[in-house]
Design an enzyme around this catalytic site. Structure first.
Site, mmCIF file in Angstrom:
data_model
loop_
_atom_site.group_PDB
_atom_site.id
_atom_site.type_symbol
_atom_site.label_atom_id
_atom_site.label_comp_id
_atom_site.label_asym_id
_atom_site.label_seq_id
_atom_site.Cartn_x
_atom_site.Cartn_y
_atom_site.Cartn_z
ATOM 1 N N LEU A 136 0.816 -1.210 0.000
ATOM 2 C CA LEU A 136 0.000 0.000 0.000
ATOM 3 C C LEU A 136 0.854 1.265 0.000
ATOM 4 O O LEU A 136 0.604 2.198 -0.757
ATOM 5 C CB LEU A 136 -0.933 -0.016 1.214
ATOM 6 N N GLU A 380 1.174 0.767 10.329
ATOM 7 C CA GLU A 380 -0.279 0.558 10.436
ATOM 8 C C GLU A 380 -0.958 1.666 11.245
ATOM 9 O O GLU A 380 -1.857 1.416 12.038
ATOM 10 C CB GLU A 380 -0.600 -0.834 10.992
#
Length: 397
Positions: A136, A380
């Site tokens: 990502l 994250e």
């Protein structure tokens, strides 16, 4: 080699109402298995492959996929993921990394993959024969996913990918990547689509390894006219942002659990050292200042544990009752991730301080934990991002 823990980790927390008998049974098998492993981790890439093989052989990767494709449970269970990551991180943060990336790397396929995609990729994740990765982040798009620059352009036969992904865990050792790219350049977060890209695809270069303070496999991926078939599209066209966030939602509480496992290990190391280290005719643990420090550490560990278990339980309860995850869960997961990682950093720092000069000697467990914990406060969702999520939730009431 991994340093054996001073004492086996306590399982007293399993009596809390967040867990049921299936979770207790899982822990009863996992704790002795994890303690029996002995992996040479000097080469992080070789060690990661070894851990994936062992975790697959032990049946633990089956908790990363649903039962229909070789998984242990009917669907992904956040509490099981939390228990696995906490226990593995207590023994080896690299083992935890190997486990977590199998789940995160394949999570989007579990959530949105077609039946043929799930059948093609998930069984290999469950048995450890295929290593997964989640791609990502980009050089200019970390927390700001909408700034993504990588493009996916339609071709007569499928899609052509061009761009760069970086900070990709398992980069260079993965067998496949779940990749997110802009299919509508003007669409912001609403113009992103996910794709499954085989690691051997022409036009994909994963040779640029990234070396970090706590070694684990990271790489920059370069896509240069990388052609993938039309069936490589994962989920809805331009639905990639929501898919990425749903995937991260499953695993955010488990990041807190990894930090919790490291904090528990640091506390155990500190207690063992306080018992055996002699000073001025006493043990270090005889001094009230040491006792006060250990008290602070224990309280921080338990506070993080309760927030972590609550977030995992909330997610599982919502799924069990067919409810969408709401803002209450998002805030709870953010609190767990923030508190567990920040508390773990403090606990590990205090454990190192109690060890004195031994604490900074390369090769001691508290020294390696000091390096291992630091990245968890960033990836994250950095602590600052979690603060914003929680603050907005509080303002909304």
């Amino acid at each position: 080699m991994n340093t054996p823990p001073p004492t086996p980790p306590s399982t007293a927390h399993l009596s809390l109402p967040f867990f049921d008998d299936a979770h207790r049974e899982l822990a009863q098998g996992l704790v002795p298995w994890a303690a029996a492993q002995d992996v040479d981790e000097h080469d992080d890439r070789a060690a990661c492959r070894d851990w994936v093989r062992r975790l697959g052989g032990g049946g633990w990767l089956r908790y990363c996929v649903p039962a229909a494709f070789g998984g242990a449970l009917e669907q992904l269970d956040s509490r099981a993921l939390v228990l696995l990551r906490e226990t593995l991180a207590y023994h080896s943060p690299l083992a935890d990394f190997a486990f977590a990336m199998q789940g995160l790397g394949s999570g989007a396929i579990t959530l949105a993959g077609s039946a043929s995609q799930q059948a093609a990729w998930l069984p290999g994740v469950a048995d450890g024969s295929r290593i997964a990765a989640f791609a990502l982040s980009e050089p200019e798009a970390g927390s700001d996913v909408g700034a993504m620059a990588m493009r996916a352009e339609a071709t007569p036969d499928g899609w052509r990918l061009n761009g760069t992904k970086t900070w990709i865990s398992n980069g260079g050792i993965a067998d496949f990547y779940c990749v997110f790219a802009k299919t509508d350049p003007a669409g912001g977060t609403r113009g992103i689509t996910a794709f499954i890209v085989d690691a051997g695809s022409p036009g994909l270069d994963s040779s640029a390894h990234i070396h970090v303070m706590a070694p684990h496999p990271l790489a920059t991926l370069q896509f240069d006219g990388c052609n993938v078939p039309r069936e490589a599209q994962l989920g809805e066209l331009n639905g990639g942002f929501k898919l990425a966030m749903r995937t991260l939602d499953i695993f955010r509480a488990s990041v807190a659990a990894a930090a919790l496992g490291m904090a528990r290990r640091a506390l155990a190391e500190a207690v063992a050292h306080a018992h055996r280290r002699r000073m001025f005719g006493h043990t270090l643990g005889d001094f009230q200042l040491t006792q006060a420090k250990l008290g602070d550490m224990a309280a921080m560990v338990d506070a993080a544990a309760l927030l972590t278990y609550r977030a995992a339980w909330m997610r599982d309860e919502a799924v069990r009752n067919g409810r969408a995850l709401g803002a209450d869960y998002t805030a709870a997961a953010a609190m767990a991730k923030m508190a567990a990682t920040e508390n773990a950093q403090r606990v590990i720092d205090m454990a190192l301080q109690l060890h004195g000069g031994l604490g900074v000697q390369v090769g001691t467990k508290v020294e390696s934990l000091y390096r291992d914990i630091r990245s968890l406060r960033i990836y994250e969702g950095a602590t600052e991002v979690q603060q914003l999520i929680i603050g907005k939730s509080v303002l909304r009431g």
